[in-house]
Design a protein around this motif. Sequence first.
Motif, short mmCIF file in Angstrom:
data_model
loop_
_atom_site.label_atom_id
_atom_site.label_comp_id
_atom_site.label_asym_id
_atom_site.label_seq_id
_atom_site.Cartn_x
_atom_site.Cartn_y
_atom_site.Cartn_z
N ARG A 56 37.14 30.41 34.84
CA ARG A 56 38.58 30.17 34.86
C ARG A 56 38.81 28.71 34.46
O ARG A 56 37.97 27.85 34.76
CB ARG A 56 39.13 30.45 36.26
N THR A 111 39.92 33.56 32.53
CA THR A 111 41.29 33.46 33.02
C THR A 111 41.68 31.99 33.09
O THR A 111 40.84 31.10 32.94
CB THR A 111 41.44 34.10 34.42
N PHE A 120 38.99 35.58 38.11
CA PHE A 120 38.13 34.92 37.15
C PHE A 120 37.72 35.91 36.05
O PHE A 120 37.54 37.10 36.32
CB PHE A 120 36.85 34.38 37.82
N ASN A 145 38.75 40.13 31.22
CA ASN A 145 39.39 39.97 32.53
C ASN A 145 40.46 41.02 32.70
O ASN A 145 41.00 41.53 31.72
CB ASN A 145 40.00 38.57 32.65
N THR A 181 33.76 28.34 38.81
CA THR A 181 33.24 28.84 37.54
C THR A 181 31.72 28.73 37.58
O THR A 181 31.17 27.74 38.08
CB THR A 181 33.81 28.03 36.36
#
Lengths: 191, 160
Positions: A56, A111, A120, A145, A181
């Motif tokens: 993300r 995302t 995410f 996603n 992440t």
Amino acid sequence: VTSPLLGILASSYLAAPATSYESIATVTVGSGGASNVEFTSIPATYKHLEIRFIGRTTRSDTIDDLFVQVGNGSVDTGSNYASHRLYATGSSVGAGSSTNQTQWNWYNELTAATASASVFGIGVISILDYADTNKYKTGRILGGNDNNGSGYIEYHSGLWRSTSAITNIKFTANNNFVQYTHFALYGIKGA
Amino acid sequence: MPATYEPIATTTLGSAASSITFSSISGSYTDLVIIMSYSRSVSGNGLLRFNSDTGSNYSNTYLLGDGSSASSSRGSNQTNGIISYDSASLQETCIINIFNYSNTTTYKSFYTRGNDTGLGVISYMNLWRSTSAITDIELRPNSGNWNSGSMFTLFGIKAA
């Protein structure tokens, strides 16, 4: 950032055997975020590489793109990358390609800031025969996603026009990666 | 380097069953993978639920290729994840990738890739809007049964 089954005739929980799929390195982005994630000094002792991620970014959008550069000693920033793409949006499908790029442009895999909190992007990247110095290198990804009302599925292939063994892999996006992440690099051995 | 892609459990059906469940999954891995080789009695979708959650907390986006065209659609606020789109009585394969299943910070995302020898190929990108660690996974057809002989294997992948 560098570096008990139910009602079943035959069922069992299994002892863990030795396998040829090994964890090499993992990067999890901390609270300050990160502009990139890079794996360096990747050993040539495997046949293929796989990267599994959740991601993300801070981009002011629901989605962001994943950019990948590879190289030997450092990543190649020349126009030696090409990609093909098949994607789905939840209402339509499409395809595309890009040539002579400075990175693999793998769209909509992440995302971003306006997506629902805690969502995410996800994906698995394969880089094949990464240490073979007789052939150009190819990669692929299946990722995307879902954001409960929006989202993407993205299949991409990638070509890097170099016979150099890959020792470095760098991930960037349009904006910084946020905390949690996570990129995990695995090696797959050949016989 | 330690081995990191490990089988956790396998279920092979000796008789038809309306669902199978992997339960008490330990949190010691990073990701989970389920490989399904199966057939079913009635055509339809394969469904998934985590931790017996029957709330409207699931959503999905899919990509389908049926041999002549490609299409996409989605479902929002669903009461289960969708993993497959199956014919009756044909041999099917489906692989499910579940990411960061045991963390308690992010929602859980997972995708599937399935092949049906009659209908084509399909991928579902799914979201479960929960920060709970996943400890139980139920797989069931939306109607009918998984047929005898169907096999389901759960793997764990552990990152360094």
